[in-house]
Enzyme design. Structure first.
Site, short mmCIF file in Angstrom:
data_model
loop_
_atom_site.label_atom_id
_atom_site.label_comp_id
_atom_site.label_asym_id
_atom_site.label_seq_id
_atom_site.Cartn_x
_atom_site.Cartn_y
_atom_site.Cartn_z
N CYS A 1 51.65 -2.39 -72.72
CA CYS A 1 51.23 -1.85 -71.42
C CYS A 1 51.99 -0.58 -71.02
O CYS A 1 51.65 0.06 -70.02
CB CYS A 1 51.36 -2.92 -70.33
N HIS A 2 53.00 -0.19 -71.76
CA HIS A 2 53.83 0.97 -71.41
C HIS A 2 54.02 1.80 -72.66
O HIS A 2 55.01 1.63 -73.36
CB HIS A 2 55.17 0.50 -70.86
N PHE A 3 53.19 2.58 -73.02
CA PHE A 3 51.91 3.03 -72.49
C PHE A 3 50.83 2.70 -73.51
O PHE A 3 51.12 2.68 -74.70
CB PHE A 3 51.94 4.54 -72.23
#
Length: 173
Positions: free
Chosen positions: A70-72
């Site tokens: 999720c990052h990124f």
């Protein structure tokens, strides 16, 4: 009396997150995904840059760690704030190791520098904490400088990391 050792395993750190390592009212580490280390490989009352205490801990990096998805998206990197939080976690752990009681809270940091990054291809992150001062007053507070090292290269530094142990942390609200 807390048994002081120089090495703590993942199981010990998980026990700390449940409040089982430093006794009743001892500080706790975060649990599961927010626990940013797999082991403490060295902890001493003397040593470090200031001869006031030193810690070294490690985190094995795996490409499927929760933050990489999720990052990124399409550009995975461990959030720098997690490395900073790991250093605060270690300062709080040290306060429990020296016998402190209370709930740990990060109280600040002087300066943080990011000069590298942790990618899914990394193997090991090492954290080093050099204690500058321990203050015993109404609260127990640790002050330290820290380094985050990825596969042998320093990638983050932080000065004046501060963590306090509070009997009633709601006073901060």
């Amino acid at each position: 009396m807390i048994e002081k050792r120089e090495f703590y395993s993942k199981e010990d750190l998980i026990a700390s997150s449940r409040g089982e390592l430093f006794g009743e009212r001892g500080p706790q580490l975060p649990a599961h995904q927010m626990l940013m280390m797999d082991q403490v490989v060295k902890i001493t009352k003397y040593g470090g840059h200031y001869n006031k205490g030193f810690m070294e801990a490690e985190l094995d990096i795996k490409p499927d760690m929760w933050f990489f998805c999720c990052h990124f998206i399409g550009d995975p990197v461990m959030p720098g704030c997690l490395g900073l939080d790991a250093m605060w976690q270690l300062v709080g752990f040290y306060l429990g190791w020296i016998g402190g009681k209370g709930k740990g809270r990060a109280l600040g940091v002087g300066e943080v520098k990011f000069i590298g990054q942790i990618l899914p291809s990394a193997k090991k992150v090492t954290y080093r904490i050099h204690f500058r001062r321990i203050i015993h007053r109404q609260l127990l507070m640790g002050m330290a400088d820290g380094e985050v090292i990825c596969d042998g290269k320093i990638i983050y530094t932080a000065t004046d990391l501060k963590v306090g142990l509070f009997q009633d942390p709601t006073i901060l609200s």
